[in-house]
Design a protein around this motif. Structure first.
Motif, short mmCIF file in Angstrom:
data_model
loop_
_atom_site.label_atom_id
_atom_site.label_comp_id
_atom_site.label_asym_id
_atom_site.label_seq_id
_atom_site.Cartn_x
_atom_site.Cartn_y
_atom_site.Cartn_z
N GLY A 101 -2.52 1.01 3.15
CA GLY A 101 -3.08 0.77 1.83
C GLY A 101 -1.98 0.36 0.87
O GLY A 101 -0.97 -0.22 1.26
N SER A 102 -2.14 0.70 -0.40
CA SER A 102 -1.18 0.31 -1.43
C SER A 102 -0.30 1.49 -1.81
O SER A 102 -0.61 2.65 -1.53
CB SER A 102 -1.93 -0.17 -2.66
N LEU A 103 0.80 1.19 -2.50
CA LEU A 103 1.65 2.26 -3.03
C LEU A 103 0.90 3.09 -4.06
O LEU A 103 1.08 4.30 -4.14
CB LEU A 103 2.92 1.67 -3.65
N THR A 104 0.03 2.45 -4.84
CA THR A 104 -0.77 3.18 -5.83
C THR A 104 -1.67 4.20 -5.14
O THR A 104 -1.76 5.36 -5.57
CB THR A 104 -1.59 2.20 -6.68
N ALA A 105 -2.33 3.78 -4.07
CA ALA A 105 -3.19 4.70 -3.32
C ALA A 105 -2.36 5.83 -2.70
O ALA A 105 -2.79 6.99 -2.69
CB ALA A 105 -3.96 3.96 -2.24
N GLU A 135 5.71 3.47 -10.76
CA GLU A 135 5.71 2.44 -9.74
C GLU A 135 6.40 1.22 -10.35
O GLU A 135 5.95 0.69 -11.36
CB GLU A 135 4.29 2.10 -9.30
N GLY A 138 8.16 -2.56 -6.59
CA GLY A 138 7.73 -2.30 -5.22
C GLY A 138 8.12 -0.93 -4.70
O GLY A 138 8.08 -0.70 -3.49
N GLU A 165 8.05 -0.20 1.06
CA GLU A 165 7.87 -0.85 2.37
C GLU A 165 9.10 -1.68 2.70
O GLU A 165 9.67 -2.33 1.83
CB GLU A 165 6.64 -1.74 2.35
#
Length: 176
Positions: A101-105, A135, A138, A165
């Motif tokens: 998923g995303s860093l936010t998730a 955040e 990245g 990542e």
């Protein structure tokens, strides 16, 4: 008094992120780098300036890899040179799987969800608080307080973790 302020923690984690490069097999080749093979991917973790790899800490499992960075003189058993020792340690974990998923998730799962217990050292979810969440560029930065019993003598209960990542892996850097 914290060892690293917000900018210092970010700079250390950014430096760690910039030093993740393609590498070779699972072994330590020099005091400034650890070469790992994590889930079939070659990764070299390079110590930021003033830090060296603790060769005893290098570990690779099916879950991922781990490297601890500390003061070079201390790790090499050298006598004090008069220079102030590097205060704090850096740790880097490398996931065996990509970010789902995303860093936010990921931040939501860790800061406000069931993943919070994985942020601390004590394993006591009630003792773990996320003090700050940013955040940027990245990288997900979390400032964490773990008021539970620490398995690391003398470690500050407040520390930073950064998640980013690198290729198909998630790198988790910890500054304490």
């Amino acid at each position: 008094m914290p060892i690293f302020d917000r900018r210092g923690a970010r700079a250390a984690l950014l430096a760690l992120g910039l030093l993740v490069v393609a590498g070779c097999a699972a072994r330590v080749t020099a005091v400034d780098r650890a070469e790992l093979r994590v889930a079939g991917t070659r990764v070299t973790m390079v110590a930021p300036e003033g830090f060296c790899v603790d060769p005893v800490s290098v570990d690779v499992t099916r879950a991922g890899g781990f490297v601890l960075f500390g003061d070079c003189a201390v790790l090499n058993g050298e006598p004090p040179t008069g220079a102030a020792p590097v205060e704090g340690v850096l740790a880097a974990s490398i996931s065996a799987a990509p970010l789902p998923g995303s860093l936010t998730a990921l931040g939501d799962f860790l800061a406000d969800g069931p993943g919070r217990v994985t942020l601390g050292r004590s394993g006591d979810v009630e003792a773990i608080r996320v003090l700050e969440r940013v955040e940027q560029d990245g990288i997900l930065f979390l400032k964490i307080e773990d008021s539970g019993p620490s398995p690391i003598p003398g470690a500050s209960p407040v520390f930073w973790r950064g998640f980013f990542e690198a290729g198909e892996r998630v790198i988790i850097g910890t500054v304490n």
